[in-house]
Write a protein that holds these residues in place. Structure first.
Motif, short mmCIF file in Angstrom:
data_model
loop_
_atom_site.label_atom_id
_atom_site.label_comp_id
_atom_site.label_asym_id
_atom_site.label_seq_id
_atom_site.Cartn_x
_atom_site.Cartn_y
_atom_site.Cartn_z
N TYR A 1 69.28 59.86 -60.18
CA TYR A 1 68.09 59.20 -59.32
C TYR A 1 67.88 60.39 -58.27
N ARG A 2 66.40 60.33 -58.31
CA ARG A 2 66.00 61.25 -57.14
C ARG A 2 65.93 60.51 -55.75
N VAL A 3 66.81 60.82 -54.79
CA VAL A 3 66.84 60.37 -53.58
C VAL A 3 66.50 60.97 -52.28
N SER A 4 65.74 62.37 -52.39
CA SER A 4 65.24 62.90 -51.44
C SER A 4 64.85 62.13 -50.15
N HIS A 5 64.03 61.08 -50.45
CA HIS A 5 63.41 60.22 -49.58
C HIS A 5 64.26 59.45 -48.77
N LEU A 6 65.38 59.46 -49.12
CA LEU A 6 66.36 58.63 -48.22
C LEU A 6 67.45 59.43 -47.71
N PRO A 7 67.13 60.11 -46.52
CA PRO A 7 67.80 61.30 -45.77
C PRO A 7 69.23 60.59 -45.24
N GLU A 8 69.47 59.23 -45.31
CA GLU A 8 70.92 58.63 -44.83
C GLU A 8 71.73 58.89 -45.62
N LEU A 9 71.40 59.09 -47.07
CA LEU A 9 72.22 59.48 -48.16
C LEU A 9 72.97 60.94 -47.98
N ALA A 10 72.02 61.75 -47.46
CA ALA A 10 72.68 63.19 -47.45
C ALA A 10 73.57 63.11 -46.09
N THR A 11 73.10 62.56 -45.21
CA THR A 11 73.93 62.33 -43.81
C THR A 11 75.22 61.78 -44.17
N ALA A 12 75.25 60.74 -45.18
CA ALA A 12 76.58 59.95 -45.37
C ALA A 12 77.29 60.85 -46.17
N ARG B 1 80.23 56.98 -68.54
CA ARG B 1 80.23 55.75 -68.97
C ARG B 1 79.62 55.04 -67.65
N ARG B 2 78.91 54.00 -67.62
CA ARG B 2 78.41 53.27 -66.54
C ARG B 2 79.36 52.34 -66.12
N ARG B 3 79.71 52.33 -64.96
CA ARG B 3 80.92 51.61 -64.21
C ARG B 3 80.30 50.13 -63.65
N VAL B 4 79.47 50.29 -62.49
CA VAL B 4 78.94 49.44 -61.93
C VAL B 4 77.32 49.50 -61.74
N ASP B 5 76.48 48.55 -61.22
CA ASP B 5 75.14 48.96 -61.18
C ASP B 5 74.80 50.08 -60.20
N GLU B 6 74.52 50.94 -60.81
CA GLU B 6 74.52 52.39 -60.08
C GLU B 6 73.51 52.32 -58.71
N ARG B 7 72.30 51.37 -58.87
CA ARG B 7 71.33 51.60 -57.82
C ARG B 7 71.93 50.87 -56.58
N GLU B 8 72.90 49.82 -56.89
CA GLU B 8 73.66 48.84 -56.09
C GLU B 8 74.53 49.75 -55.15
N PHE B 9 74.96 50.64 -55.80
CA PHE B 9 76.02 51.65 -55.20
C PHE B 9 75.41 52.69 -54.35
N ILE B 10 74.10 53.19 -54.78
CA ILE B 10 73.42 53.99 -54.14
C ILE B 10 72.97 53.42 -52.57
N ALA B 11 72.32 52.14 -52.76
CA ALA B 11 71.76 51.54 -51.67
C ALA B 11 72.95 51.32 -50.43
N THR B 12 74.16 51.03 -50.94
CA THR B 12 75.39 50.54 -50.17
C THR B 12 75.96 51.84 -49.65
N TYR B 13 75.64 53.04 -50.07
CA TYR B 13 76.61 54.31 -49.99
C TYR B 13 76.67 54.67 -48.60
N PRO B 14 75.69 54.41 -47.57
CA PRO B 14 76.08 54.99 -46.31
C PRO B 14 77.06 54.02 -45.56
N GLU B 15 77.06 52.53 -45.68
CA GLU B 15 77.76 51.73 -45.15
C GLU B 15 79.39 51.81 -45.78
N PHE B 16 79.32 52.17 -47.14
CA PHE B 16 80.58 52.49 -47.79
C PHE B 16 81.32 53.58 -47.01
N VAL B 17 80.68 54.81 -46.71
CA VAL B 17 80.96 55.99 -46.20
C VAL B 17 81.59 55.52 -44.62
N THR B 18 80.95 54.68 -43.82
CA THR B 18 81.34 54.02 -42.58
C THR B 18 82.35 53.54 -42.47
#
Length: 326
Positions: free
Chosen positions: A148-159, A220-237
Protein backbone atom coordinates in the motif's frame (compact mmCIF):
# COMPACT_ATOMS: atom_id res chain seq x y z
CA UNK A 1 36.43 -33.91 -10.72
CA UNK A 2 33.20 -32.92 -9.04
CA UNK A 3 31.63 -29.52 -9.87
CA UNK A 4 32.40 -28.13 -6.38
CA UNK A 5 36.06 -29.07 -6.84
CA UNK A 6 36.52 -27.31 -10.19
CA UNK A 7 38.00 -23.80 -10.39
CA UNK A 8 35.43 -20.99 -10.14
CA UNK A 9 35.32 -18.07 -12.56
CA UNK A 10 33.44 -14.79 -12.37
CA UNK A 11 29.97 -14.99 -13.91
CA UNK A 12 29.18 -12.82 -16.97
CA UNK A 13 26.45 -11.03 -14.97
CA UNK A 14 27.42 -11.19 -11.29
CA UNK A 15 24.30 -9.64 -9.76
CA UNK A 16 24.71 -8.56 -6.12
CA UNK A 17 22.08 -9.75 -3.62
CA UNK A 18 19.52 -7.46 -2.03
CA UNK A 19 20.09 -6.83 1.67
CA UNK A 20 18.64 -9.76 3.62
CA UNK A 21 17.63 -11.70 0.50
CA UNK A 22 16.62 -15.34 0.87
CA UNK A 23 19.51 -17.44 -0.42
CA UNK A 24 17.44 -19.58 -2.78
CA UNK A 25 15.75 -16.51 -4.21
CA UNK A 26 19.13 -14.91 -4.92
CA UNK A 27 20.55 -18.07 -6.48
CA UNK A 28 17.56 -18.30 -8.84
CA UNK A 29 17.94 -14.63 -9.85
CA UNK A 30 21.66 -15.11 -10.40
CA UNK A 31 21.10 -18.26 -12.46
CA UNK A 32 18.38 -16.69 -14.62
CA UNK A 33 20.56 -13.67 -15.42
CA UNK A 34 23.38 -15.97 -16.55
CA UNK A 35 21.18 -18.48 -18.43
CA UNK A 36 21.97 -21.46 -16.24
CA UNK A 37 19.89 -23.36 -13.70
CA UNK A 38 19.99 -22.79 -9.96
CA UNK A 39 20.96 -26.45 -9.56
CA UNK A 40 24.05 -25.96 -11.70
CA UNK A 41 25.14 -23.01 -9.56
CA UNK A 42 24.40 -24.92 -6.37
CA UNK A 43 26.60 -27.83 -7.47
CA UNK A 44 29.54 -25.48 -7.94
CA UNK A 45 29.08 -24.17 -4.39
CA UNK A 46 28.35 -27.15 -2.18
CA UNK A 47 30.00 -30.58 -1.90
CA UNK A 48 27.13 -33.00 -2.42
CA UNK A 49 25.48 -34.43 -5.51
CA UNK A 50 21.97 -33.79 -6.76
CA UNK A 51 21.87 -30.33 -5.17
CA UNK A 52 18.35 -29.00 -5.57
CA UNK A 53 17.40 -25.62 -4.24
CA UNK A 54 13.99 -23.94 -4.28
CA UNK A 55 13.42 -20.21 -4.41
CA UNK A 56 12.39 -20.10 -0.74
CA UNK A 57 15.24 -22.36 0.47
CA UNK A 58 17.24 -20.61 3.16
CA UNK A 59 18.21 -23.09 5.88
CA UNK A 60 20.93 -24.90 3.83
CA UNK A 61 21.42 -27.62 6.44
CA UNK A 62 23.76 -29.73 4.28
CA UNK A 63 25.90 -26.84 3.09
CA UNK A 64 29.42 -26.10 4.34
CA UNK A 65 31.38 -22.83 4.80
CA UNK A 66 33.16 -23.43 1.49
CA UNK A 67 30.09 -21.84 -0.14
CA UNK A 68 31.35 -18.38 0.90
CA UNK A 69 34.71 -18.26 -0.92
CA UNK A 70 33.26 -19.93 -4.01
CA UNK A 71 30.28 -17.58 -4.14
CA UNK A 72 32.67 -14.65 -3.70
CA UNK A 73 34.58 -15.81 -6.79
CA UNK A 74 31.36 -16.26 -8.78
CA UNK A 75 30.06 -12.78 -7.97
CA UNK A 76 33.22 -10.76 -7.40
CA UNK A 77 31.93 -9.64 -3.99
CA UNK A 78 33.95 -9.71 -0.78
CA UNK A 79 33.30 -12.19 2.02
CA UNK A 80 32.19 -9.38 4.34
CA UNK A 81 29.66 -8.09 1.81
CA UNK A 82 28.13 -11.54 1.28
CA UNK A 83 27.89 -12.14 5.03
CA UNK A 84 26.14 -8.81 5.48
CA UNK A 85 23.68 -9.27 2.60
CA UNK A 86 22.84 -12.99 2.86
CA UNK A 87 21.74 -14.16 6.36
CA UNK A 88 22.08 -17.81 5.30
CA UNK A 89 25.88 -17.45 5.02
CA UNK A 90 26.24 -16.39 8.64
CA UNK A 91 24.01 -19.25 9.78
CA UNK A 92 26.11 -21.82 7.89
CA UNK A 93 29.28 -20.53 9.54
CA UNK A 94 27.68 -20.32 12.99
CA UNK A 95 26.33 -23.87 12.73
CA UNK A 96 29.73 -25.18 11.66
CA UNK A 97 31.29 -23.49 14.69
CA UNK A 98 28.87 -25.30 17.01
CA UNK A 99 26.77 -22.25 17.87
CA UNK A 100 23.07 -22.56 18.64
CA UNK A 101 21.13 -20.92 15.82
CA UNK A 102 17.78 -19.35 16.61
CA UNK A 103 16.10 -19.18 13.23
CA UNK A 104 12.98 -17.05 12.88
CA UNK A 105 11.61 -16.18 9.46
CA UNK A 106 10.19 -12.70 8.99
CA UNK A 107 9.89 -12.41 5.23
CA UNK A 108 8.76 -9.56 3.04
CA UNK A 109 8.77 -8.52 -0.60
CA UNK A 110 11.29 -5.70 -1.06
CA UNK A 111 9.92 -2.32 -2.17
CA UNK A 112 9.20 -2.55 -5.90
CA UNK A 113 10.26 1.09 -6.45
CA UNK A 114 13.64 0.50 -4.79
CA UNK A 115 14.12 -2.63 -6.89
CA UNK A 116 13.32 -0.78 -10.13
CA UNK A 117 16.02 1.76 -9.26
CA UNK A 118 18.47 -1.18 -9.22
CA UNK A 119 17.15 -2.59 -12.49
CA UNK A 120 15.26 -5.48 -10.83
CA UNK A 121 11.77 -5.95 -12.24
CA UNK A 122 10.81 -9.19 -10.44
CA UNK A 123 9.71 -9.42 -6.79
CA UNK A 124 12.53 -10.07 -4.32
CA UNK A 125 11.89 -12.08 -1.15
CA UNK A 126 14.06 -11.03 1.79
CA UNK A 127 14.29 -11.27 5.57
CA UNK A 128 12.62 -8.36 7.34
CA UNK A 129 13.99 -6.86 10.56
CA UNK A 130 11.36 -6.74 13.30
CA UNK A 131 11.17 -2.95 13.09
CA UNK A 132 10.81 -2.64 9.29
CA UNK A 133 7.25 -1.94 8.20
CA UNK A 134 7.49 0.55 5.34
CA UNK A 135 9.91 2.02 2.82
CA UNK A 136 10.33 5.60 3.99
CA UNK A 137 11.82 6.75 0.69
CA UNK A 138 8.76 5.76 -1.36
CA UNK A 139 6.06 5.59 1.32
CA UNK A 140 5.29 1.91 0.60
CA UNK A 141 3.96 -0.43 3.29
CA UNK A 142 6.01 -3.64 3.19
CA UNK A 143 4.66 -5.90 5.95
CA UNK A 144 2.13 -7.94 3.97
CA UNK A 145 1.24 -9.31 0.59
CA UNK A 146 0.08 -5.92 -0.73
CA UNK A 147 2.32 -2.87 -0.93
CA UNK A 148 0.00 0.00 0.00
CA UNK A 149 1.07 3.58 -0.69
CA UNK A 150 0.94 5.36 2.67
CA UNK A 151 3.10 8.46 2.15
CA UNK A 152 0.03 10.65 2.84
CA UNK A 153 -0.05 9.28 6.42
CA UNK A 154 3.12 10.79 7.98
CA UNK A 155 2.31 9.32 11.39
CA UNK A 156 3.25 5.88 10.01
CA UNK A 157 6.78 7.00 9.15
CA UNK A 158 7.09 8.63 12.58
CA UNK A 159 5.90 5.41 14.22
CA UNK A 160 8.49 3.34 12.36
CA UNK A 161 11.23 5.71 13.50
CA UNK A 162 10.09 5.16 17.09
CA UNK A 163 9.81 1.41 16.44
CA UNK A 164 13.49 1.30 15.48
CA UNK A 165 14.50 3.16 18.64
CA UNK A 166 12.49 0.72 20.75
CA UNK A 167 14.12 -2.26 19.00
CA UNK A 168 17.58 -0.86 19.81
CA UNK A 169 16.71 -0.05 23.42
CA UNK A 170 14.91 -3.26 24.37
CA UNK A 171 16.23 -6.12 22.20
CA UNK A 172 15.73 -8.75 24.93
CA UNK A 173 12.01 -8.09 25.42
CA UNK A 174 11.11 -6.99 21.89
CA UNK A 175 9.74 -10.30 20.61
CA UNK A 176 7.44 -10.99 23.57
CA UNK A 177 6.36 -7.36 23.79
CA UNK A 178 5.51 -7.26 20.08
CA UNK A 179 3.02 -10.11 20.49
CA UNK A 180 1.54 -8.49 23.60
CA UNK A 181 1.14 -5.04 22.03
CA UNK A 182 -0.38 -6.52 18.87
CA UNK A 183 -2.88 -8.45 20.99
CA UNK A 184 -3.88 -5.35 22.94
CA UNK A 185 -4.43 -3.13 19.93
CA UNK A 186 -6.25 -5.79 17.93
CA UNK A 187 -8.47 -6.58 20.91
CA UNK A 188 -9.44 -2.91 21.24
CA UNK A 189 -10.11 -2.75 17.52
CA UNK A 190 -12.35 -5.81 17.43
CA UNK A 191 -14.35 -5.25 20.63
CA UNK A 192 -15.04 -1.60 19.65
CA UNK A 193 -14.94 -0.41 23.25
CA UNK A 194 -12.39 2.39 22.72
CA UNK A 195 -14.19 5.17 20.79
CA UNK A 196 -11.23 7.59 20.89
CA UNK A 197 -8.95 5.04 19.25
CA UNK A 198 -11.61 3.76 16.86
CA UNK A 199 -12.12 7.27 15.52
CA UNK A 200 -8.43 7.53 14.63
CA UNK A 201 -8.34 4.07 13.07
CA UNK A 202 -11.45 4.63 10.98
CA UNK A 203 -10.00 7.90 9.67
CA UNK A 204 -6.83 6.13 8.55
CA UNK A 205 -8.75 3.23 7.02
CA UNK A 206 -10.78 5.70 4.97
CA UNK A 207 -7.56 7.20 3.59
CA UNK A 208 -5.97 3.92 2.50
CA UNK A 209 -6.15 2.93 -1.19
CA UNK A 210 -8.84 0.29 -1.75
CA UNK A 211 -6.62 -2.09 -3.74
CA UNK A 212 -2.96 -2.67 -4.44
CA UNK A 213 -1.04 -5.36 -6.32
CA UNK A 214 -0.87 -8.56 -4.30
CA UNK A 215 1.98 -11.04 -3.92
CA UNK A 216 -0.32 -13.82 -2.78
CA UNK A 217 1.92 -16.65 -4.01
CA UNK A 218 4.96 -15.18 -2.22
CA UNK A 219 3.76 -13.79 1.12
CA UNK A 220 0.95 -15.35 3.11
CA UNK A 221 -1.73 -13.00 4.38
CA UNK A 222 -1.91 -13.18 8.19
CA UNK A 223 -4.58 -10.68 9.27
CA UNK A 224 -6.37 -7.79 7.64
CA UNK A 225 -3.39 -5.74 6.53
CA UNK A 226 -5.41 -2.55 6.23
CA UNK A 227 -6.40 -2.80 9.89
CA UNK A 228 -2.81 -3.41 10.93
CA UNK A 229 -1.67 -0.33 8.99
CA UNK A 230 -4.41 1.78 10.59
CA UNK A 231 -3.45 0.72 14.12
CA UNK A 232 0.34 0.75 13.65
CA UNK A 233 1.10 4.08 15.44
CA UNK A 234 -0.86 2.98 18.53
CA UNK A 235 0.80 -0.45 18.40
CA UNK A 236 4.23 1.22 18.51
CA UNK A 237 3.09 3.44 21.38
CA UNK A 238 2.04 0.43 23.44
CA UNK A 239 5.16 -1.49 22.39
CA UNK A 240 7.35 1.23 23.89
CA UNK A 241 5.60 0.68 27.20
CA UNK A 242 5.26 -3.11 27.37
CA UNK A 243 8.84 -3.68 26.13
CA UNK A 244 10.27 -1.47 28.88
CA UNK A 245 11.70 -3.71 31.65
CA UNK A 246 10.67 -1.13 34.26
CA UNK A 247 6.99 -1.56 33.37
CA UNK A 248 7.31 -5.31 32.90
CA UNK A 249 8.75 -5.59 36.41
CA UNK A 250 5.69 -3.85 37.88
CA UNK A 251 3.36 -6.50 36.48
CA UNK A 252 5.30 -9.41 38.00
CA UNK A 253 3.18 -11.16 40.68
CA UNK A 254 4.31 -10.48 44.23
CA UNK A 255 3.41 -12.97 46.91
CA UNK A 256 2.39 -10.59 49.68
CA UNK A 257 0.73 -7.80 47.71
CA UNK A 258 -2.75 -6.82 48.88
CA UNK A 259 -5.70 -5.73 46.76
CA UNK A 260 -5.16 -2.03 47.43
CA UNK A 261 -1.52 -2.20 46.32
CA UNK A 262 -2.41 -4.18 43.22
CA UNK A 263 -5.17 -1.73 42.35
CA UNK A 264 -2.62 1.10 42.47
CA UNK A 265 -0.38 -0.84 40.07
CA UNK A 266 -3.25 -1.32 37.63
CA UNK A 267 -4.13 2.36 37.98
CA UNK A 268 -0.55 3.40 37.21
CA UNK A 269 -0.42 1.18 34.11
CA UNK A 270 -3.68 2.59 32.76
CA UNK A 271 -2.66 6.17 33.50
CA UNK A 272 0.63 5.69 31.65
CA UNK A 273 -1.06 4.04 28.65
CA UNK A 274 -3.64 6.83 28.46
CA UNK A 275 -0.89 9.45 28.59
CA UNK A 276 1.13 7.78 25.84
CA UNK A 277 -1.89 7.21 23.61
CA UNK A 278 -3.25 10.69 24.35
CA UNK A 279 -6.77 9.51 25.13
CA UNK A 280 -8.96 10.63 28.06
CA UNK A 281 -9.60 7.08 29.23
CA UNK A 282 -9.10 3.43 28.33
CA UNK A 283 -11.69 2.35 30.92
CA UNK A 284 -14.87 2.85 28.95
CA UNK A 285 -18.05 0.84 28.38
CA UNK A 286 -17.43 -1.91 30.91
CA UNK A 287 -21.08 -2.61 31.65
CA UNK A 288 -21.46 -5.60 29.30
CA UNK A 289 -18.19 -7.30 30.32
CA UNK A 290 -16.13 -7.42 33.47
CA UNK A 291 -13.24 -5.01 33.54
CA UNK A 292 -10.85 -7.96 33.88
CA UNK A 293 -11.52 -8.93 30.25
CA UNK A 294 -9.74 -5.82 28.96
CA UNK A 295 -6.48 -6.63 27.12
CA UNK A 296 -4.41 -4.11 29.08
CA UNK A 297 -5.81 -5.38 32.37
CA UNK A 298 -4.88 -8.92 31.32
CA UNK A 299 -1.35 -7.80 30.52
CA UNK A 300 -1.03 -6.05 33.88
CA UNK A 301 -2.51 -9.00 35.75
CA UNK A 302 -1.66 -12.01 33.58
CA UNK A 303 -1.84 -14.43 36.52
CA UNK A 304 -5.25 -13.20 37.71
CA UNK A 305 -3.68 -12.00 40.96
CA UNK A 306 -6.21 -9.24 41.56
CA UNK A 307 -9.13 -11.64 41.20
CA UNK A 308 -7.51 -14.03 43.68
CA UNK A 309 -7.24 -11.13 46.13
CA UNK A 310 -10.95 -10.34 45.86
CA UNK A 311 -12.62 -11.48 49.07
CA UNK A 312 -15.95 -9.65 49.00
CA UNK A 313 -18.34 -8.21 46.38
CA UNK A 314 -17.14 -4.76 47.44
CA UNK A 315 -13.57 -5.72 46.48
CA UNK A 316 -14.69 -6.81 43.04
CA UNK A 317 -16.68 -3.62 42.53
CA UNK A 318 -13.65 -1.60 43.57
CA UNK A 319 -11.73 -2.95 40.59
CA UNK A 320 -14.45 -1.64 38.27
CA UNK A 321 -15.59 1.50 40.07
CA UNK A 322 -14.73 4.68 38.15
CA UNK A 323 -14.24 6.56 41.40
CA UNK A 324 -11.30 4.31 42.24
CA UNK A 325 -9.48 5.23 39.03
CA UNK A 326 -9.98 8.95 38.65
Amino acid sequence: MEPWEAPVRLLPLPLPPVHGEVFGWYLHRLAAANHVTSGQLAKTLTPFKNALIGKRTDTLWRWTPMVLPRLALLTGLTHETLRMLLPAISRIEARTGGEVIRYRRRLYVACSHCMHRRGITEPVLAHRPADLQLCRRHGIWLDGNRQYRVSHLPELATAQHRHRRIARRFPDTLEAATKEAQHMVRSWLLNKKQPHLLSRWNDRLAQLPPKEAAYENIIRRRVDEREFIATYPEFVTMLGMVADPAWRARRAPRQWVNLSQHRRTIDAVYAEAERRLNVPSLREKRQSHTFSNDALFRWTDSSGRSLMLVMTPEDHNALRDDSQWN
